[in-house]
Structures are given as structure tokens and as C-alpha cells.
Design a protein around this motif. Structure first.
Motif, PDB file in Angstrom:
ATOM      1  N   LEU A  47      -0.082   2.302   7.175  1.00 35.91           N
ATOM      2  CA  LEU A  47      -0.415   3.054   5.976  1.00 35.91           C
ATOM      3  C   LEU A  47      -1.176   2.147   5.016  1.00 35.91           C
ATOM      4  CD1 LEU A  47       3.014   4.802   5.292  1.00 35.91           C
ATOM      5  CD2 LEU A  47       1.029   5.720   6.518  1.00 35.91           C
ATOM      6  N   LEU A  48      -2.086   2.718   4.269  1.00 34.51           N
ATOM      7  CA  LEU A  48      -2.772   1.971   3.217  1.00 34.51           C
ATOM      8  C   LEU A  48      -1.778   1.617   2.119  1.00 34.51           C
ATOM      9  CD1 LEU A  48      -5.808   4.366   2.977  1.00 34.51           C
ATOM     10  CD2 LEU A  48      -6.018   1.958   3.534  1.00 34.51           C
ATOM     11  N   THR A  49      -1.968   0.472   1.468  1.00 31.20           N
ATOM     12  CA  THR A  49      -1.236   0.214   0.246  1.00 31.20           C
ATOM     13  C   THR A  49      -1.833   1.116  -0.829  1.00 31.20           C
ATOM     14  OG1 THR A  49      -2.711  -1.525  -0.571  1.00 31.20           O
ATOM     15  CG2 THR A  49      -0.877  -2.215   0.881  1.00 31.20           C
ATOM     16  N   GLU A  50      -1.135   1.245  -1.933  1.00 27.98           N
ATOM     17  CA  GLU A  50      -1.654   2.077  -3.012  1.00 27.98           C
ATOM     18  C   GLU A  50      -2.993   1.536  -3.525  1.00 27.98           C
ATOM     19  OE1 GLU A  50      -0.285   4.071  -7.214  1.00 27.98           O
ATOM     20  OE2 GLU A  50       0.901   2.413  -6.442  1.00 27.98           O
ATOM     21  N   ALA A  51      -3.089   0.226  -3.662  1.00 23.90           N
ATOM     22  CA  ALA A  51      -4.339  -0.384  -4.137  1.00 23.90           C
ATOM     23  C   ALA A  51      -5.468  -0.157  -3.139  1.00 23.90           C
ATOM     24  CB  ALA A  51      -4.144  -1.873  -4.392  1.00 23.90           C
ATOM     25  N   GLU A  52      -5.186  -0.318  -1.860  1.00 30.34           N
ATOM     26  CA  GLU A  52      -6.205  -0.074  -0.832  1.00 30.34           C
ATOM     27  C   GLU A  52      -6.649   1.378  -0.848  1.00 30.34           C
ATOM     28  OE1 GLU A  52      -5.009  -3.181   2.740  1.00 30.34           O
ATOM     29  OE2 GLU A  52      -3.875  -1.316   2.537  1.00 30.34           O
ATOM     30  N   TRP A  53      -5.676   2.294  -1.023  1.00 30.85           N
ATOM     31  CA  TRP A  53      -6.007   3.719  -1.029  1.00 30.85           C
ATOM     32  C   TRP A  53      -6.999   4.019  -2.151  1.00 30.85           C
ATOM     33  CZ3 TRP A  53      -6.619   7.912  -3.847  1.00 30.85           C
ATOM     34  CH2 TRP A  53      -6.797   9.123  -3.170  1.00 30.85           C
ATOM     35  N   GLU A  54      -6.694   3.560  -3.361  1.00 31.17           N
ATOM     36  CA  GLU A  54      -7.591   3.869  -4.478  1.00 31.17           C
ATOM     37  C   GLU A  54      -8.956   3.214  -4.298  1.00 31.17           C
ATOM     38  OE1 GLU A  54      -7.894   3.722  -9.330  1.00 31.17           O
ATOM     39  OE2 GLU A  54      -5.905   3.765  -8.404  1.00 31.17           O
ATOM     40  N   TYR A  55      -8.981   1.999  -3.794  1.00 32.41           N
ATOM     41  CA  TYR A  55     -10.243   1.297  -3.536  1.00 32.41           C
ATOM     42  C   TYR A  55     -11.088   2.088  -2.532  1.00 32.41           C
ATOM     43  CZ  TYR A  55     -13.308  -2.656  -2.313  1.00 32.41           C
ATOM     44  OH  TYR A  55     -14.384  -3.467  -2.093  1.00 32.41           O
ATOM     45  N   VAL A 116      -4.261  17.154   1.637  1.00 32.38           N
ATOM     46  CA  VAL A 116      -2.837  16.788   1.705  1.00 32.38           C
ATOM     47  C   VAL A 116      -2.607  15.494   0.931  1.00 32.38           C
ATOM     48  CG1 VAL A 116      -2.357  17.912   3.928  1.00 32.38           C
ATOM     49  CG2 VAL A 116      -3.068  15.520   3.903  1.00 32.38           C
ATOM     50  N   TRP A 117      -1.436  15.382   0.316  1.00 30.35           N
ATOM     51  CA  TRP A 117      -1.019  14.118  -0.283  1.00 30.35           C
ATOM     52  C   TRP A 117      -0.900  13.100   0.833  1.00 30.35           C
ATOM     53  CZ3 TRP A 117      -0.831  13.404  -5.365  1.00 30.35           C
ATOM     54  CH2 TRP A 117      -0.629  14.504  -6.203  1.00 30.35           C
ATOM     55  N   GLU A 118      -1.328  11.879   0.591  1.00 29.74           N
ATOM     56  CA  GLU A 118      -1.293  10.843   1.628  1.00 29.74           C
ATOM     57  C   GLU A 118      -0.263   9.776   1.278  1.00 29.74           C
ATOM     58  OE1 GLU A 118      -5.306   9.494   2.389  1.00 29.74           O
ATOM     59  OE2 GLU A 118      -5.963  11.527   2.845  1.00 29.74           O
ATOM     60  N   VAL A 146       4.931   5.968  -2.764  1.00 32.18           N
ATOM     61  CA  VAL A 146       3.753   6.481  -3.467  1.00 32.18           C
ATOM     62  C   VAL A 146       2.990   7.463  -2.585  1.00 32.18           C
ATOM     63  CG1 VAL A 146       1.514   5.823  -4.447  1.00 32.18           C
ATOM     64  CG2 VAL A 146       3.535   4.382  -4.851  1.00 32.18           C
ATOM     65  N   LEU A 147       2.507   8.515  -3.213  1.00 37.41           N
ATOM     66  CA  LEU A 147       1.573   9.461  -2.600  1.00 37.41           C
ATOM     67  C   LEU A 147       0.290   9.402  -3.412  1.00 37.41           C
ATOM     68  CD1 LEU A 147       3.817  12.640  -2.195  1.00 37.41           C
ATOM     69  CD2 LEU A 147       3.215  10.986  -0.423  1.00 37.41           C
ATOM     70  N   ARG A 148      -0.826   9.563  -2.746  1.00 33.32           N
ATOM     71  CA  ARG A 148      -2.117   9.580  -3.451  1.00 33.32           C
ATOM     72  C   ARG A 148      -2.969  10.728  -2.920  1.00 33.32           C
ATOM     73  NH1 ARG A 148      -3.006   4.800  -6.692  1.00 33.32           N
ATOM     74  NH2 ARG A 148      -4.810   5.953  -7.383  1.00 33.32           N
ATOM     75  N   GLY A 149      -3.951  11.147  -3.723  1.00 32.98           N
ATOM     76  CA  GLY A 149      -4.996  12.057  -3.280  1.00 32.98           C
ATOM     77  C   GLY A 149      -4.887  13.500  -3.681  1.00 32.98           C
ATOM     78  N   GLY A 150      -3.689  13.969  -3.993  1.00 31.21           N
ATOM     79  CA  GLY A 150      -3.542  15.392  -4.270  1.00 31.21           C
ATOM     80  C   GLY A 150      -3.463  16.191  -2.984  1.00 31.21           C
ATOM     81  N   SER A 151      -3.496  17.491  -3.108  1.00 32.88           N
ATOM     82  CA  SER A 151      -3.467  18.351  -1.921  1.00 32.88           C
ATOM     83  C   SER A 151      -4.210  19.643  -2.240  1.00 32.88           C
ATOM     84  CB  SER A 151      -2.021  18.652  -1.498  1.00 32.88           C
ATOM     85  OG  SER A 151      -1.431  19.657  -2.308  1.00 32.88           O
ATOM     86  N   PHE A 152      -4.106  20.613  -1.352  1.00 39.05           N
ATOM     87  CA  PHE A 152      -4.749  21.908  -1.572  1.00 39.05           C
ATOM     88  C   PHE A 152      -4.053  22.705  -2.667  1.00 39.05           C
ATOM     89  CE2 PHE A 152      -1.499  22.565   1.631  1.00 39.05           C
ATOM     90  CZ  PHE A 152      -0.823  23.660   1.125  1.00 39.05           C
ATOM     91  N   LEU A 176       2.029  17.195   2.820  1.00 44.76           N
ATOM     92  CA  LEU A 176       2.107  15.741   2.960  1.00 44.76           C
ATOM     93  C   LEU A 176       1.450  15.318   4.266  1.00 44.76           C
ATOM     94  CD1 LEU A 176       5.808  14.966   1.936  1.00 44.76           C
ATOM     95  CD2 LEU A 176       3.746  14.811   0.530  1.00 44.76           C
ATOM     96  N   GLY A 177       0.686  14.246   4.222  1.00 46.57           N
ATOM     97  CA  GLY A 177       0.016  13.744   5.417  1.00 46.57           C
ATOM     98  C   GLY A 177      -0.140  12.235   5.341  1.00 46.57           C
ATOM     99  N   LEU A 178      -0.939  11.692   6.210  1.00 46.41           N
ATOM    100  CA  LEU A 178      -1.167  10.257   6.208  1.00 46.41           C
ATOM    101  C   LEU A 178      -2.579   9.953   6.657  1.00 46.41           C
ATOM    102  CD1 LEU A 178       0.262   8.537   9.329  1.00 46.41           C
ATOM    103  CD2 LEU A 178       0.600  10.956   9.003  1.00 46.41           C
ATOM    104  N   ARG A 179      -3.027   8.755   6.292  1.00 49.83           N
ATOM    105  CA  ARG A 179      -4.342   8.270   6.661  1.00 49.83           C
ATOM    106  C   ARG A 179      -4.126   6.906   7.298  1.00 49.83           C
ATOM    107  NH1 ARG A 179      -9.609   9.413   5.098  1.00 49.83           N
ATOM    108  NH2 ARG A 179      -8.753  10.982   3.712  1.00 49.83           N
ATOM    109  N   PRO A 180      -3.933   6.868   8.620  1.00 49.56           N
ATOM    110  CA  PRO A 180      -3.727   5.562   9.276  1.00 49.56           C
ATOM    111  C   PRO A 180      -4.946   4.676   9.112  1.00 49.56           C
ATOM    112  CG  PRO A 180      -3.233   7.377  10.782  1.00 49.56           C
ATOM    113  CD  PRO A 180      -3.906   7.959   9.580  1.00 49.56           C
ATOM    114  N   CYS A 181      -4.698   3.394   8.946  1.00 51.56           N
ATOM    115  CA  CYS A 181      -5.776   2.423   8.848  1.00 51.56           C
ATOM    116  C   CYS A 181      -5.412   1.218   9.694  1.00 51.56           C
ATOM    117  CB  CYS A 181      -5.998   1.999   7.388  1.00 51.56           C
ATOM    118  SG  CYS A 181      -4.726   0.932   6.733  1.00 51.56           S
ATOM    119  N   ARG A 182      -6.355   0.310   9.868  1.00 57.33           N
ATOM    120  CA  ARG A 182      -6.101  -0.966  10.529  1.00 57.33           C
ATOM    121  C   ARG A 182      -6.734  -2.053   9.673  1.00 57.33           C
ATOM    122  NH1 ARG A 182      -8.430  -0.893  16.116  1.00 57.33           N
ATOM    123  NH2 ARG A 182      -7.756  -3.039  16.025  1.00 57.33           N
TER     124      ARG A 182
END
Length: 185
Positions: A47-55, A116-118, A146-152, A176-182
Motif C-alpha cells: 500500500l502507498l503511504t499517505e505521503a506517497e498517495w498525495e504525491y 473508491v476510497w484507497e 488512513v483512506l485517501r481519494g474519496g469515492s463515488f 473501499l479499495g486499494l492501489r497496490p504499488c511497488r
């Protein structure tokens, strides 16, 4: 469940899992409690950190959305900028949408706003550091993630790049969902 998915995807692709999950208890197929440790040297999905998500969401922008400022705070009338990049109460028809139906941000990432909230890795803290920091880490523990992004479902103001939400880590919901990263090598 989100970190378990990341580990399963990593393993299926021959990558080192990013998380160690111990003491898991289940309700059916869903994890209801566990101790999770992030192996930051692992090259698997995470999962992204909150800082990574906003960036990633901002993609160098400094406005409410990756493509411009907020034009309408609520559901109606439709926010002209959010309409282009995300699904929310003004255009989401109370349902999730297939990823990729809206315009990408400057870095080619789609659906960072709405849909979806991530889930993010960080534990929730009501405060940010008062001084500028680079790639801040959230608290070491807590009650909520933490959740980020909002949803529908929520208003435009809750889909802004900077908007933060929190939820119990065992929560499961239709938005609720997720955005996998590496981590880049």
C-alpha cells in the motif's frame, strides 16, 4: 485483507512479500485482526503511504485536484475539474466504475480522485507536522488507518488531493479499495 492481497499478488509474481502477517484471525475468508509488519526491503506489492498517495495524486499540481481548482464543493452543480478526473456524488450514479474511464493525471495515474476510497499504510493522526518535511511517516500505531481519494459517494470537497479520512482497519465497504504499488528499484 488489503495487505494480504498485496502479499498474494507478490508471491504469484515471484516477488518478495512486503508484509509479514502474524496472529491472523478470520471471519470466513476475511482477516478480522492481525499483526502486520512492513518489510521495507521487500520488492513486492504494498500500500502507498499517505505521503506517497498525495504525491502521486497531485503529480506536481498544487490545486484541489490534479487538473485544477475546485469549482463546486458539493454534488450539484457538477465540479468542472473533478468531472474530468473522478467519479463522485455529482457524476458517480451511486456505484463504482471500471478504472480508466476518466482522464489521467500528469503522471498517467487514473482514478486518484473519487471512485473508491484507497487504503494507505499509515495509521491515522489528526495532525500533520508543523514544519515542512519530505516523505513523512505516520504514527507507529493507532486505532484507524488512513483512506485517501474519496469515492463515488461523497461531495467534491472530500475528493480533493489533500482530503484525509480514517477507518477501522477491519472495515470492509462497497466504496473501499486499494492501489497496490511497488517501491522503485
Amino acid at each position: 485483507d488489503a495487505v494480504s492481497y498485496c502479499n498474494q499478488r507478490s508471491t504469484s509474481e515471484g516477488l518478495t512479500a512486503a508484509y509479514t502477517i502474524t496472529g491472523a484471525t478470520y471471519s470466513g475468508n476475511h482477516i478480522t485482526s492481525a499483526t502486520v509488519t512492513w518489510n521495507q526491503a521487500g520488492k513486492g506489492y504494498r500500500l502507498l503511504t499517505e505521503a506517497e498517495w498525495e504525491y502521486a495524486c497531485r503529480a506536481t499540481s498544487t490545486t484541489a485536484f490534479c487538473n485544477g481548482g475546485i469549482t463546486h464543493l458539493d454534488c450539484s452543480p457538477v465540479d468542472l475539474n473533478l468531472e474530468q478526473v473522478g467519479w463522485y456524488c455529482g457524476n458517480g450514479s451511486d456505484t463504482t466504475h471500471e478504472v480508466g474511464g476518466k482522464t489521467a493525471n500528469a503522471w498517467g495515474l487514473k482514478d486518484m480522485h473519487g471512485n473508491v476510497w484507497e487504503w494507505c499504510w499509515d495509521w491515522w493522526s489528526a495532525t500533520y507536522p508543523s514544519d515542512p518535511v519530505t516523505d513523512p511517516a505516520g504514527p507507529a500505531s493507532g486505532l484507524y488507518r488512513v483512506l485517501r481519494g474519496g469515492s463515488f459517494y461523497p461531495t467534491a470537497r472530500r475528493c480533493r488531493s489533500a482530503y484525509r479520512e480514517y477507518v477501522n482497519p477491519t472495515s470492509a465497504n462497497y466504496d473501499l479499495g486499494l492501489r497496490p504499488c511497488r517501491t522503485a528499484s
